[in-house]
Design a protein around this motif. Structure first.
Motif, PDB file in Angstrom:
ATOM      1  N   GLU A 235       0.831  -1.203   0.000  1.00 23.51           N
ATOM      2  CA  GLU A 235       0.000   0.000   0.000  1.00 23.51           C
ATOM      3  C   GLU A 235       0.868   1.255   0.000  1.00 23.51           C
ATOM      4  O   GLU A 235       0.511   2.273  -0.590  1.00 23.51           O
ATOM      5  N   ALA A 236       2.027   1.172   0.649  1.00 23.35           N
ATOM      6  CA  ALA A 236       2.927   2.324   0.716  1.00 23.35           C
ATOM      7  C   ALA A 236       3.627   2.573  -0.612  1.00 23.35           C
ATOM      8  O   ALA A 236       3.977   3.713  -0.930  1.00 23.35           O
ATOM      9  N   VAL A 237       3.845   1.501  -1.396  1.00 30.52           N
ATOM     10  CA  VAL A 237       4.509   1.636  -2.707  1.00 30.52           C
ATOM     11  C   VAL A 237       3.657   0.918  -3.768  1.00 30.52           C
ATOM     12  O   VAL A 237       4.051  -0.137  -4.269  1.00 30.52           O
ATOM     13  N   PRO A 238       2.490   1.477  -4.127  1.00 30.58           N
ATOM     14  CA  PRO A 238       1.594   0.797  -5.067  1.00 30.58           C
ATOM     15  C   PRO A 238       2.189   0.592  -6.455  1.00 30.58           C
ATOM     16  O   PRO A 238       1.687  -0.226  -7.222  1.00 30.58           O
ATOM     17  N   ALA A 239       3.264   1.315  -6.778  1.00 29.20           N
ATOM     18  CA  ALA A 239       3.898   1.140  -8.086  1.00 29.20           C
ATOM     19  C   ALA A 239       4.473  -0.259  -8.260  1.00 29.20           C
ATOM     20  O   ALA A 239       4.758  -0.684  -9.386  1.00 29.20           O
ATOM     21  N   THR A 240       4.640  -1.002  -7.167  1.00 28.86           N
ATOM     22  CA  THR A 240       5.181  -2.361  -7.262  1.00 28.86           C
ATOM     23  C   THR A 240       4.086  -3.421  -7.296  1.00 28.86           C
ATOM     24  O   THR A 240       4.398  -4.619  -7.329  1.00 28.86           O
ATOM     25  N   ALA A 241       2.822  -3.017  -7.310  1.00 32.35           N
ATOM     26  CA  ALA A 241       1.721  -3.982  -7.195  1.00 32.35           C
ATOM     27  C   ALA A 241       1.741  -5.027  -8.301  1.00 32.35           C
ATOM     28  O   ALA A 241       1.403  -6.194  -8.080  1.00 32.35           O
ATOM     29  N   HIS A 242       2.140  -4.625  -9.525  1.00 32.94           N
ATOM     30  CA  HIS A 242       2.094  -5.556 -10.651  1.00 32.94           C
ATOM     31  C   HIS A 242       3.141  -6.654 -10.551  1.00 32.94           C
ATOM     32  O   HIS A 242       3.084  -7.629 -11.294  1.00 32.94           O
ATOM     33  N   PRO A 248      -1.864  -6.981  -4.612  1.00 30.26           N
ATOM     34  CA  PRO A 248      -1.778  -6.890  -3.151  1.00 30.26           C
ATOM     35  C   PRO A 248      -2.551  -5.716  -2.557  1.00 30.26           C
ATOM     36  O   PRO A 248      -2.634  -5.601  -1.335  1.00 30.26           O
ATOM     37  N   LEU A 249      -3.091  -4.845  -3.406  1.00 31.41           N
ATOM     38  CA  LEU A 249      -3.758  -3.637  -2.923  1.00 31.41           C
ATOM     39  C   LEU A 249      -5.191  -3.942  -2.531  1.00 31.41           C
ATOM     40  O   LEU A 249      -5.882  -4.726  -3.178  1.00 31.41           O
ATOM     41  N   MET A 254      -8.154   3.414  -4.828  1.00 37.29           N
ATOM     42  CA  MET A 254      -8.364   3.697  -6.237  1.00 37.29           C
ATOM     43  C   MET A 254      -7.411   2.886  -7.108  1.00 37.29           C
ATOM     44  O   MET A 254      -7.735   2.517  -8.225  1.00 37.29           O
ATOM     45  N   ASP A 255      -6.225   2.553  -6.551  1.00 34.62           N
ATOM     46  CA  ASP A 255      -5.224   1.845  -7.334  1.00 34.62           C
ATOM     47  C   ASP A 255      -5.746   0.516  -7.884  1.00 34.62           C
ATOM     48  O   ASP A 255      -5.265   0.025  -8.887  1.00 34.62           O
ATOM     49  N   SER A 256      -6.728  -0.081  -7.188  1.00 33.40           N
ATOM     50  CA  SER A 256      -7.217  -1.375  -7.643  1.00 33.40           C
ATOM     51  C   SER A 256      -7.872  -1.275  -9.003  1.00 33.40           C
ATOM     52  O   SER A 256      -7.998  -2.263  -9.712  1.00 33.40           O
ATOM     53  N   LEU A 257      -8.310  -0.064  -9.385  1.00 31.53           N
ATOM     54  CA  LEU A 257      -8.914   0.125 -10.701  1.00 31.53           C
ATOM     55  C   LEU A 257      -7.887  -0.025 -11.811  1.00 31.53           C
ATOM     56  O   LEU A 257      -8.238  -0.237 -12.961  1.00 31.53           O
TER      57      LEU A 257
END
Length: 308
Positions: A235-242, A248-249, A254-257
């Motif tokens: 959550e702190a670094v959403p740029a790594t979610a992919h 993981p979000l 909003m990032d989940s969109l």
């Protein structure tokens, strides 16, 4: 992902850097941003895996500190005919995992503490086989560089708000606002541009590596349910979610969109289809078969100890 696609990605993110630099300081700012982007591209190529692992406070383990987890990765790497990657644990309760590294000779896999607690040995094998498939497919370079530079683009857009109100800014306050909004969204679009089919491809190859596609299918079902558990570092670094095997979000963000992951149920169905294709028999990689048979698994369960 091939090197041509990697070059296109870096060029796109460099263009975003230059655009924000122009907002901050006009032509001079654009040139400075270009120089910074080039330096970051070179640095990210060699060090982006280390950056991402540090972002998530990953802890490296070995055969002594996490014998069963490490042993699973070692056996799967042999089946996939890959060099042994470095192995890490993330101190997060949410079950998840990712792979990183610029090539198979410089790769790492990481699983969360929650995954190792929740999954059976077979399911852990399915998940780690998926991550090794990303390494074998050479997805990890573009995935890791995207994570590093997307985060940097977002940070640069914040500089536009702090320093973009000077006389060198050709667009005034409108340009500052556009940079704050458009730059992070552009970075997300670049992440989304990484084809979702890479996940399906890694799922299929992962099923082949471990020899039992349904191990991964069962793991994905548990991973989807486990998304209810917060992952604070992600959550702190959403740029790594992919990077992760599953988004993981939390759904509240909003990032989940902007998820780069396919629907989990669709992935499970694809794995079921693949399992039906091979008729329940382990797929062959022309590599050492290892202990992935029922008798060995049964014996392994008898002596199972703590993961780490």
């Amino acid at each position: 992902m091939n090197y041509f696609k990697t070059a296109l990605l870096l060029a796109g993110l460099t263009a975003v850097f230059m655009g924000v630099g122009a907002v901050i300081g006009g032509q001079q700012g654009m040139l400075i941003a270009l120089a910074v982007a080039v330096a970051m591209n070179v640095y990210s190529y060699w060090n982006s895996d280390k950056i991402v692992l540090k972002m998530h406070q990953a802890r490296e383990v070995d055969e002594r500190t996490a014998p069963e987890y490490y042993g699973i990765v070692r056996e799967l790497a042999a089946r996939a005919q890959l060099p042994m990657p470095r192995v890490f644990i993330l101190d997060e309760d949410q079950p998840n995992a990712f792979a990183t590294g610029r090539n198979p000779d410089n790769a790492a896999v990481a699983a969360t503490r929650g995954l190792l607690k929740l999954m059976t040995r077979e399911e852990v094998a399915g998940v780690m086989a998926h991550e090794l498939a990303h390494i074998k497919n050479r997805d990890t370079l573009i995935m890791t560089i995207t994570a590093t530079l997307a985060g940097a683009v977002s940070m640069l857009s914040n500089f536009a708000f702090l320093f973009g109100r000077n006389r060198n800014n050709p667009l005034g306050i409108i340009g500052v606002i556009l940079a704050m909004i458009v730059a992070p969204l552009a970075a997300m679009v670049v992440q989304m541009a990484i084809s979702r089919t890479r996940e399906y491809s890694a799922d299929r190859l992962g099923g082949e590596i471990c020899g039992r596609p349904m191990w991964l299918a069962d793991a994905l079902a548990k991973l989807e349910r486990g998304r209810q558990i917060p992952n604070d570092e992600a959550e702190a670094v959403p740029a790594t979610a992919h990077l992760f095997i599953i988004n993981p979000l939390s759904g509240a963000r909003m990032d989940s969109l902007f998820s780069t992951h396919p629907n989990t149920q669709n992935r499970i169905e694809k794995l079921r289809e693949y399992a039906a294709e091979i008729g329940g028999k382990p797929a062959s990689l022309n590599a050492p078969s290892g202990p992935w048979n029922r008798g060995a698994i049964k014996n392994e369960k008898k002596r199972r100890g703590p993961w780490a």
